[in-house]
Design a protein around this motif. Structure first.
Motif, PDB file in Angstrom:
ATOM      1  N   UNK A  16       0.830  -1.206   0.000  1.00 45.75           N
ATOM      2  CA  UNK A  16       0.000   0.000   0.000  1.00 45.75           C
ATOM      3  C   UNK A  16       0.864   1.255   0.000  1.00 45.75           C
ATOM      4  N   UNK A  17       1.909   1.262   0.828  1.00 49.87           N
ATOM      5  CA  UNK A  17       2.822   2.410   0.853  1.00 49.87           C
ATOM      6  C   UNK A  17       3.471   2.609  -0.507  1.00 49.87           C
ATOM      7  N   UNK A  18       3.850   1.513  -1.152  1.00 43.43           N
ATOM      8  CA  UNK A  18       4.439   1.610  -2.474  1.00 43.43           C
ATOM      9  C   UNK A  18       3.471   2.172  -3.504  1.00 43.43           C
ATOM     10  N   UNK A  19       2.190   1.769  -3.417  1.00 42.04           N
ATOM     11  CA  UNK A  19       1.180   2.295  -4.333  1.00 42.04           C
ATOM     12  C   UNK A  19       1.040   3.808  -4.188  1.00 42.04           C
ATOM     13  N   UNK A  20       0.951   4.272  -2.951  1.00 41.44           N
ATOM     14  CA  UNK A  20       0.736   5.699  -2.704  1.00 41.44           C
ATOM     15  C   UNK A  20       1.916   6.517  -3.210  1.00 41.44           C
ATOM     16  N   UNK A  21       3.124   6.092  -2.897  1.00 41.15           N
ATOM     17  CA  UNK A  21       4.309   6.830  -3.325  1.00 41.15           C
ATOM     18  C   UNK A  21       4.495   6.716  -4.840  1.00 41.15           C
ATOM     19  N   UNK A  22       4.109   5.585  -5.422  1.00 42.04           N
ATOM     20  CA  UNK A  22       4.185   5.445  -6.876  1.00 42.04           C
ATOM     21  C   UNK A  22       3.226   6.409  -7.565  1.00 42.04           C
ATOM     22  N   UNK A  23       2.008   6.526  -7.038  1.00 49.37           N
ATOM     23  CA  UNK A  23       1.045   7.464  -7.623  1.00 49.37           C
ATOM     24  C   UNK A  23       1.577   8.888  -7.542  1.00 49.37           C
ATOM     25  N   UNK A 242      -4.831 -19.273   1.841  1.00 51.62           N
ATOM     26  CA  UNK A 242      -5.046 -18.254   2.872  1.00 51.62           C
ATOM     27  C   UNK A 242      -4.114 -17.063   2.684  1.00 51.62           C
ATOM     28  N   UNK A 243      -2.869 -17.325   2.280  1.00 51.37           N
ATOM     29  CA  UNK A 243      -1.941 -16.211   2.057  1.00 51.37           C
ATOM     30  C   UNK A 243      -2.417 -15.320   0.914  1.00 51.37           C
ATOM     31  N   UNK A 244      -3.159 -15.901  -0.032  1.00 48.93           N
ATOM     32  CA  UNK A 244      -3.631 -15.121  -1.174  1.00 48.93           C
ATOM     33  C   UNK A 244      -4.637 -14.051  -0.771  1.00 48.93           C
ATOM     34  N   UNK A 245      -5.188 -14.125   0.432  1.00 40.34           N
ATOM     35  CA  UNK A 245      -6.179 -13.126   0.850  1.00 40.34           C
ATOM     36  C   UNK A 245      -5.531 -11.846   1.371  1.00 40.34           C
ATOM     37  N   UNK A 246      -4.246 -11.861   1.663  1.00 43.79           N
ATOM     38  CA  UNK A 246      -3.618 -10.673   2.243  1.00 43.79           C
ATOM     39  C   UNK A 246      -3.624  -9.463   1.315  1.00 43.79           C
ATOM     40  N   UNK A 247      -3.463  -9.639  -0.010  1.00 38.38           N
ATOM     41  CA  UNK A 247      -3.578  -8.457  -0.869  1.00 38.38           C
ATOM     42  C   UNK A 247      -4.919  -7.750  -0.751  1.00 38.38           C
ATOM     43  N   UNK A 248      -5.950  -8.435  -0.235  1.00 30.67           N
ATOM     44  CA  UNK A 248      -7.247  -7.786  -0.066  1.00 30.67           C
ATOM     45  C   UNK A 248      -7.201  -6.689   0.999  1.00 30.67           C
ATOM     46  N   UNK A 249      -6.146  -6.666   1.817  1.00 30.19           N
ATOM     47  CA  UNK A 249      -6.004  -5.610   2.822  1.00 30.19           C
ATOM     48  C   UNK A 249      -5.384  -4.334   2.243  1.00 30.19           C
ATOM     49  N   UNK A 250      -4.810  -4.446   1.044  1.00 29.06           N
ATOM     50  CA  UNK A 250      -4.120  -3.299   0.462  1.00 29.06           C
ATOM     51  C   UNK A 250      -5.048  -2.099   0.252  1.00 29.06           C
ATOM     52  N   UNK A 251      -6.304  -2.287  -0.242  1.00 25.42           N
ATOM     53  CA  UNK A 251      -7.171  -1.111  -0.397  1.00 25.42           C
ATOM     54  C   UNK A 251      -7.375  -0.341   0.894  1.00 25.42           C
ATOM     55  N   UNK A 252      -7.568  -1.055   2.001  1.00 24.81           N
ATOM     56  CA  UNK A 252      -7.771  -0.389   3.281  1.00 24.81           C
ATOM     57  C   UNK A 252      -6.532   0.415   3.676  1.00 24.81           C
ATOM     58  N   UNK A 253      -5.363  -0.234   3.612  1.00 26.16           N
ATOM     59  CA  UNK A 253      -4.131   0.462   3.958  1.00 26.16           C
ATOM     60  C   UNK A 253      -3.850   1.604   2.976  1.00 26.16           C
ATOM     61  N   UNK A 254      -4.185   1.387   1.694  1.00 24.58           N
ATOM     62  CA  UNK A 254      -3.952   2.417   0.693  1.00 24.58           C
ATOM     63  C   UNK A 254      -4.763   3.672   0.962  1.00 24.58           C
ATOM     64  N   UNK A 255      -6.032   3.481   1.370  1.00 25.46           N
ATOM     65  CA  UNK A 255      -6.883   4.632   1.687  1.00 25.46           C
ATOM     66  C   UNK A 255      -6.318   5.398   2.882  1.00 25.46           C
ATOM     67  N   UNK A 268     -17.535   7.683   2.238  1.00 25.79           N
ATOM     68  CA  UNK A 268     -18.310   6.728   3.024  1.00 25.79           C
ATOM     69  C   UNK A 268     -18.292   5.355   2.371  1.00 25.79           C
ATOM     70  N   UNK A 269     -18.383   5.317   1.038  1.00 27.29           N
ATOM     71  CA  UNK A 269     -18.361   4.038   0.331  1.00 27.29           C
ATOM     72  C   UNK A 269     -17.041   3.303   0.554  1.00 27.29           C
ATOM     73  N   UNK A 270     -15.945   4.051   0.629  1.00 27.84           N
ATOM     74  CA  UNK A 270     -14.651   3.420   0.863  1.00 27.84           C
ATOM     75  C   UNK A 270     -14.554   2.853   2.272  1.00 27.84           C
ATOM     76  N   UNK A 271     -15.087   3.585   3.241  1.00 33.22           N
ATOM     77  CA  UNK A 271     -15.083   3.068   4.610  1.00 33.22           C
ATOM     78  C   UNK A 271     -15.911   1.793   4.707  1.00 33.22           C
TER      79      UNK A 271
END
Length: 287
Positions: A16-23, A242-255, A268-271
């Motif tokens: 997520x940190x990489x996404x934000x800094x990349x943008x 189960x490990x494949x589900x961890x990328x699903x946390x990236x949107x939350x951390x990215x926001x 509100x929709x993002x929350x």
């Protein structure tokens, strides 16, 4: 299991940190190739002694065939897809499509390739994750229109690449340190000379030292090799499904990081989408 969960969560935070800094980098004029160079060159130089010690000829026993496959799926080519997507779509769209495709593709590949039986809880978790991520995607699509189709495809492909990488790690039983070493060696030997020949250091010199240091530290140190090691450890500890589900946390951390670093205020929709994803994440982690 606890160590695997911690590693997977920290990997998602690093992505997520990489996404934000990349943008941010794309917005101020860095090219996708510039960001990919920062992401893999510096970290590869730091681990060069480990690469030499383990054996460059066969990448410490992994072999160049597998090493190049891992590099394509998790190294510069995969990063170029994601960084190029940020040229076309906003931050929220990018931090949703790729992790969603990575998480869901990983669940499917774990069943088809690794023969991990999908439990009822994991199926429910995947469905809930889809519902949560659709809220992010629907909101982003409403603000982008047809221009976002190309970005969507780039992020979807990058997510599929990462899911395939995680599946192969489990299939080949490659530990995190060796995965980082193999990707680092191939990036240093193959991608770095190509970048320097085509772009040269003048491409980086167009930007300030501070901006280059920011990309080098975040892309190279935090979002480069570190999440590869952490994710590989999570795959070994928890299994590919189960490990494949961890990328699903990236949107939350990215926001969250996007708000703190760039002032992007989540809606509100993002929350609501983040809460739904977390519920699905809990189900998908159960045996």
């Amino acid at each position: 299991m606890i160590i695997g969960i911690v590693c997977g969560t920290l990997a998602a935070l690093a992505w997520a940190a990489g996404f934000v800094v990349a943008k941010h980098g794309i917005q101020i004029g860095f090219s996708p190739a510039d960001l990919a160079f920062h992401r893999f060159f510096w970290s590869s130089v730091l681990i060069l002694p480990l690469i030499i010690r383990e054996g460059l000829r066969d990448l410490g026993g992994i072999g160049w065939g597998r090493g190049l496959a891992m590099t394509i799926l998790s190294g510069p080519p995969q990063s170029l897809l994601a960084y190029s997507g940020f040229i076309l779509v906003p931050l929220g769209h990018g931090t949703t499509i790729q992790p969603a495709c990575a998480a869901l593709s990983g669940l499917v590949l774990a069943s088809l390739v690794l023969h991990e039986q999908p439990t009822f809880q994991r199926i429910i978790g995947g469905a809930i994750i889809i519902a949560g991520l659709l809220m992010f995607g629907a909101e982003s699509l409403a603000t982008i229109g047809g221009v976002g189709v190309g970005g969507d495809l780039l992020f979807a492909t990058a997510g599929l690449f990462w899911a395939t990488f995680g599946t192969l790690l489990r299939h080949w039983n490659v530990p995190g340190t060796r995965a980082v070493m193999a990707v680092g060696a191939a990036s240093l030997i193959v991608f770095a000379p190509f970048y320097l020949f085509v772009y040269g250091l003048s491409a980086l010199a167009r930007h300030s030292l501070l901006e280059n240091l920011l990309q080098a530290v975040v892309q190279g140190g935090i979002a480069g090799s570190l999440p590869i090691y952490l994710f590989a450890h999570a795959v070994i500890a928890l299994g590919g499904g189960r490990a494949a589900t961890f990328p699903a946390l990236v949107p939350m951390f990215g926001v969250i990081i996007g708000y703190l670093a760039l002032g992007v205020v989540p809606s509100l929709a993002q929350f609501v989408g983040m809460l739904i994803v977390l519920v699905g994440f809990q189900f998908a982690l159960r045996r």
